[in-house]
Design a protein around this motif. Structure first.
Motif, PDB file in Angstrom:
ATOM      1  N   GLY A   4       2.388   9.413 -10.712  1.00 35.35           N
ATOM      2  CA  GLY A   4       2.270   8.998  -9.319  1.00 35.35           C
ATOM      3  C   GLY A   4       1.681   7.621  -9.140  1.00 35.35           C
ATOM      4  N   MET A   5       1.469   6.855 -10.224  1.00 32.44           N
ATOM      5  CA  MET A   5       0.897   5.521 -10.105  1.00 32.44           C
ATOM      6  C   MET A   5       2.030   4.519  -9.839  1.00 32.44           C
ATOM      7  N   TRP A   6       1.865   3.758  -8.757  1.00 31.73           N
ATOM      8  CA  TRP A   6       2.880   2.783  -8.393  1.00 31.73           C
ATOM      9  C   TRP A   6       2.599   1.451  -9.070  1.00 31.73           C
ATOM     10  N   SER A   7       3.677   0.755  -9.433  1.00 33.40           N
ATOM     11  CA  SER A   7       3.493  -0.582  -9.999  1.00 33.40           C
ATOM     12  C   SER A   7       4.751  -1.405  -9.742  1.00 33.40           C
ATOM     13  N   PHE A   8       4.611  -2.721  -9.922  1.00 27.35           N
ATOM     14  CA  PHE A   8       5.732  -3.637  -9.732  1.00 27.35           C
ATOM     15  C   PHE A   8       6.606  -3.600 -10.970  1.00 27.35           C
ATOM     16  N   VAL A  17      -1.130  -2.024  -4.585  1.00 28.79           N
ATOM     17  CA  VAL A  17      -0.583  -2.803  -5.685  1.00 28.79           C
ATOM     18  C   VAL A  17      -0.613  -4.255  -5.235  1.00 28.79           C
ATOM     19  N   ALA A  18      -1.408  -5.077  -5.936  1.00 29.58           N
ATOM     20  CA  ALA A  18      -1.461  -6.495  -5.598  1.00 29.58           C
ATOM     21  C   ALA A  18      -0.543  -7.239  -6.561  1.00 29.58           C
ATOM     22  N   PHE A  19       0.209  -8.204  -6.063  1.00 31.57           N
ATOM     23  CA  PHE A  19       1.093  -8.959  -6.934  1.00 31.57           C
ATOM     24  C   PHE A  19       0.837 -10.446  -6.762  1.00 31.57           C
ATOM     25  N   ARG A  20       1.375 -11.227  -7.697  1.00 33.93           N
ATOM     26  CA  ARG A  20       1.040 -12.639  -7.771  1.00 33.93           C
ATOM     27  C   ARG A  20       1.794 -13.491  -6.786  1.00 33.93           C
ATOM     28  N   ASP A  21       2.878 -12.968  -6.232  1.00 32.87           N
ATOM     29  CA  ASP A  21       3.793 -13.846  -5.508  1.00 32.87           C
ATOM     30  C   ASP A  21       3.497 -13.852  -4.027  1.00 32.87           C
ATOM     31  N   LEU A  22       4.399 -14.448  -3.276  1.00 28.82           N
ATOM     32  CA  LEU A  22       4.180 -14.596  -1.840  1.00 28.82           C
ATOM     33  C   LEU A  22       4.292 -13.241  -1.150  1.00 28.82           C
ATOM     34  N   PRO A  23       3.713 -13.119   0.058  1.00 27.92           N
ATOM     35  CA  PRO A  23       3.690 -11.804   0.726  1.00 27.92           C
ATOM     36  C   PRO A  23       5.074 -11.271   1.061  1.00 27.92           C
ATOM     37  N   LEU A  24       5.134  -9.967   1.315  1.00 27.54           N
ATOM     38  CA  LEU A  24       6.370  -9.301   1.705  1.00 27.54           C
ATOM     39  C   LEU A  24       6.421  -9.168   3.216  1.00 27.54           C
ATOM     40  N   ARG A  25       7.621  -8.931   3.738  1.00 22.96           N
ATOM     41  CA  ARG A  25       7.776  -8.732   5.169  1.00 22.96           C
ATOM     42  C   ARG A  25       8.256  -7.326   5.514  1.00 22.96           C
ATOM     43  N   TYR A  71       0.843  -1.200   0.000  1.00 21.78           N
ATOM     44  CA  TYR A  71       0.000   0.000   0.000  1.00 21.78           C
ATOM     45  C   TYR A  71       0.869   1.238   0.000  1.00 21.78           C
ATOM     46  N   PHE A  72       0.538   2.207  -0.859  1.00 20.60           N
ATOM     47  CA  PHE A  72       1.262   3.476  -0.910  1.00 20.60           C
ATOM     48  C   PHE A  72       0.283   4.584  -0.576  1.00 20.60           C
ATOM     49  N   VAL A  73       0.670   5.452   0.345  1.00 18.66           N
ATOM     50  CA  VAL A  73      -0.217   6.540   0.754  1.00 18.66           C
ATOM     51  C   VAL A  73       0.536   7.842   0.543  1.00 18.66           C
ATOM     52  N   ASP A  74      -0.006   8.703  -0.307  1.00 15.00           N
ATOM     53  CA  ASP A  74       0.604  10.007  -0.548  1.00 15.00           C
ATOM     54  C   ASP A  74      -0.102  11.060   0.268  1.00 15.00           C
ATOM     55  N   ASP A  75       0.603  12.160   0.545  1.00 14.12           N
ATOM     56  CA  ASP A  75       0.014  13.310   1.257  1.00 14.12           C
ATOM     57  C   ASP A  75      -0.627  12.862   2.545  1.00 14.12           C
ATOM     58  N   VAL A  76       0.161  12.236   3.391  1.00 14.62           N
ATOM     59  CA  VAL A  76      -0.374  11.767   4.668  1.00 14.62           C
ATOM     60  C   VAL A  76      -0.842  12.952   5.480  1.00 14.62           C
ATOM     61  N   GLY A  77      -2.112  12.960   5.828  1.00 15.70           N
ATOM     62  CA  GLY A  77      -2.673  14.106   6.552  1.00 15.70           C
ATOM     63  C   GLY A  77      -4.167  13.964   6.568  1.00 15.70           C
ATOM     64  N   PRO A  78      -4.902  15.051   6.516  1.00 15.79           N
ATOM     65  CA  PRO A  78      -6.374  14.957   6.604  1.00 15.79           C
ATOM     66  C   PRO A  78      -6.987  14.245   5.381  1.00 15.79           C
ATOM     67  N   PRO A 127      14.336  -9.719  -3.598  1.00 19.14           N
ATOM     68  CA  PRO A 127      13.778  -8.375  -3.442  1.00 19.14           C
ATOM     69  C   PRO A 127      12.953  -7.972  -4.665  1.00 19.14           C
ATOM     70  N   MET A 128      11.853  -7.284  -4.419  1.00 21.60           N
ATOM     71  CA  MET A 128      10.976  -6.824  -5.495  1.00 21.60           C
ATOM     72  C   MET A 128      11.091  -5.306  -5.595  1.00 21.60           C
ATOM     73  N   VAL A 129      11.121  -4.792  -6.827  1.00 18.73           N
ATOM     74  CA  VAL A 129      11.254  -3.353  -7.025  1.00 18.73           C
ATOM     75  C   VAL A 129       9.903  -2.804  -7.462  1.00 18.73           C
ATOM     76  N   PHE A 130       9.443  -1.774  -6.772  1.00 19.74           N
ATOM     77  CA  PHE A 130       8.218  -1.075  -7.143  1.00 19.74           C
ATOM     78  C   PHE A 130       8.588   0.359  -7.468  1.00 19.74           C
ATOM     79  N   ALA A 131       7.979   0.934  -8.502  1.00 24.82           N
ATOM     80  CA  ALA A 131       8.329   2.314  -8.860  1.00 24.82           C
ATOM     81  C   ALA A 131       7.063   3.070  -9.218  1.00 24.82           C
ATOM     82  N   ALA A 132       7.148   4.397  -9.039  1.00 20.69           N
ATOM     83  CA  ALA A 132       6.030   5.265  -9.404  1.00 20.69           C
ATOM     84  C   ALA A 132       6.395   5.982 -10.695  1.00 20.69           C
ATOM     85  N   ASP A 133       5.413   6.113 -11.595  1.00 22.93           N
ATOM     86  CA  ASP A 133       5.689   6.851 -12.821  1.00 22.93           C
ATOM     87  C   ASP A 133       5.392   8.327 -12.603  1.00 22.93           C
ATOM     88  N   GLU A 134       5.400   9.112 -13.700  1.00 20.43           N
ATOM     89  CA  GLU A 134       5.300  10.569 -13.535  1.00 20.43           C
ATOM     90  C   GLU A 134       3.959  10.963 -12.933  1.00 20.43           C
TER      91      GLU A 134
END
Lengths: 378, 166
Positions: free
Chosen positions: A279-283, A243-251, A229-236, A270-277
């Motif tokens: 702001g959408m995150w993906s694996f 982002v759901a992925f096919r593999d086993l859970p992360l720790r 889960y990615f949360v931007d602008d943490v506040g009110p 290790p899995m790499v996740f990145a955000a594009d311009e």
């Protein structure tokens, strides 16, 4: 290859931490001790053993400025170790916990540290000069289950926690006398100690591994349902993505820049996740190579022989060809990766080196310098 | 028949690969204790939904997971009295030696013939894919001998019945 160095220190490692100059590593080999190894001339030698806990040490953090180690354990105790002369000397921490401590982290200014526990509380500890000990203030009311992970915001006041009740919460930990009210910080410095700023109810399953981005604008945490889960602008009014992925859970997760996150977990890779311009995150991809070896059925053949002997049949072959054997996941680590630690300078916004440790007892150092496709995302 | 067995075992293998994500977790109820939560069942938030995989009415497999432990219960097909007795004897033989197996539970769960209990300590000491291979191959191997023994017993009685009557 992204994995630069692999060291097998013990049969199983619970957690690890690096010294400020990155020449020493402290880890717990799945027992009540903390081993410190020093790198001298390309060889790792055991430098110290810290023995004060009675049960397994579940969290270690090494502060980068003051060179102090804090350890927490399932025996409800915590110690802060200072290097005096040539020995590590423990200082008492009044934790006031009645269940096991699960995780620990120094705050960015290293005047406080946070401990998550199985008592459904979070302890924020600060130093009391008069008595030479560390005292704690507890955040008691909000959690419904054990607190699995804690992460400090760069402003030294906000703390994010994840719990096995599936929720991620952000609290204010302002302590009078330890923190200073900064007029520029805005709303976060107006809150009282223990006030819940935000509760994120995104996960259906247990939540682990929370981490803030270097600027403190984005928060990432992992759920056991193989989602991150990615949360931007943490506040009110936060903006959340999952982002759901096919593999086993992360720790555990780590932000290596504002737009790239590394997740580690049961996939041993290790899995790499990145955000594009936008702001959408993906694996993006896995960092290591994936092995697809199918190992021989050693257990099966022993069983067929045993059954043959039990029932007096001379030869009864059990056909294993139809059923595929489980493939070993991941290349470098052979068992679940439990801990990921950054190896850059403290406070830098982009990190290209980090280390992971797992239940196979290996500490692996990864460097992204050789991964051209990932450097673009940074 | 072999086909449905293969599907059944593949389904169980895939479920186990997802379910066997265990970690060390100290007990929330009692301080300084570490118990398998799937046996304790006092904190419902630490348990996941149990999965029941049925091959037919008589054969099924129940997989219950929690944060630090996993319980697999099997029910094998018993067509008649004789098979019932043979199964009970064979599985009792194995259960009495549960310490040698490490992952076997001494008493099966109510309503089933055999149970395994896998904890995070087993996953730390042994490799996860090997554990899954062991359980699936155990199930596969346990299907064969009982039928063969039954056949050999039935043929024995037929033969001697034939001898006695003629």
């Amino acid at each position: 290859m992204a994995a630069v160095a692999v060291h097998q220190f013990a049969p199983c490692i619970t957690c690890h931490a690096w010294s400020p100059d990155r020449s020493m590593v402290a880890f717990c080999p799945n027992n009540s001790e903390v081993h410190i190894y020093k790198l001298s001339e390309d060889k790792w030698e055991q430098a110290h053993i810290l023995q004060k806990h009675d049960q397994i040490v579940s969290g270690i953090d090494w502060s980068s400025r003051a060179n102090r180690i804090v350890t927490v354990s399932h025996d409800r105790n915590s110690y802060v170790w200072n290097y005096e002369g040539s020995e590590w000397v423990p200082t008492l921490v009044i934790l006031r916990l009645n269940r096991a401590a699960l995780c620990v982290q120094w705050s960015p200014q290293e005047n406080k540290f946070a401990v998550g526990s199985g008592a459904k509380t979070v302890c924020i500890c600060y130093y009391e000069q008069e008595n030479n000990w560390w005292v704690s203030k507890l955040i008691r009311k909000r959690h419904n289950s054990s607190v699995t992970s804690v992460a400090w915001h760069p402003n030294n006041i906000l703390l994010a926690t994840t719990s096995t009740d599936g929720k991620c919460r952000v609290f204010s930990t302002f302590i009078k006398g330890v923190d200073t009210r900064d007029s520029k910080a805005g709303s976060s410095s107006d809150s009282k100690f223990g006030e819940q700023i935000l509760q994120l109810d995104l996960s259906f399953s247990w939540a682990f591994g929370v981490n803030w981005s270097p600027s403190g604008n984005t928060l990432a945490y992992v759920g056991h349902s193989s989602t991150i889960y990615f949360v931007d602008d943490v506040g009110p009014s936060p903006l959340a993505q999952n982002v759901a992925f096919r593999d086993l859970p992360l720790r555990d997760v780590l932000f290596i820049s504002e737009k790239v996150v590394i997740g580690v977990g049961f996939d041993c890779n290790p899995m790499v996740f990145a955000a594009d311009e936008s702001g959408m995150w993906s694996f993006v991809r896995f960092l290591g190579e994936r092995k697809t070896s199918s190992t021989g059925p050693k257990y099966g053949s022993q069983f067929s022989e045993a059954f043959g002997k039990l029932y007096g049949q001379s030869k009864h072959s059990i056909n294993n060809d139809g059923i595929d054997n489980s493939r070993q996941r991941g290349g470098v680590h052979e068992n679940c990766i439990t801990c990921i630690v950054p190896l850059g300078e403290a406070g830098s916004s982009t990190i290209t080196r980090f280390s992971t440790s797992g239940l196979d007892g290996k500490v692996v150092i990864w460097d992204l310098e050789s991964q051209q496709d990932l450097l673009e995302y940074l | 028949m072999a086909n449905s067995l293969r599907l059944y075992l593949t389904c169980i293998r895939n479920t186990l690969e997802a379910a066997m994500c265990l970690q060390n977790f100290p007990c929330q109820e009692v301080e300084r204790h570490n118990k398998p939560e799937v046996e304790l069942k006092t904190s419902p938030e630490l348990l996941l939904k149990p999965i029941l995989i049925c091959r037919n009415e008589a054969e099924k497999c129940l997989i219950e997971t929690s944060i630090n432990s996993l319980r697999i219960s099997l029910k094998v097909k018993q067509a008649d009295e004789l098979e019932n007795i043979l199964t009970k004897k064979f599985l009792r033989f194995l259960s009495m030696r549960a310490e040698a197996f490490q992952v076997l539970r001494r008493k099966p769960v109510q309503g089933y013939d055999l149970s395994f209990l896998i904890t995070n300590y087993h996953c730390e000491e042994m490799q996860k894919h090997k554990l899954i291979d062991f359980i699936v191959q155990f199930m596969e191997a346990s299907f064969h001998p009982l039928h063969l023994v039954l056949w050999s017993v039935v043929n024995y009685f037929k033969y001697y019945a034939f001898l006695w009557t003629y």
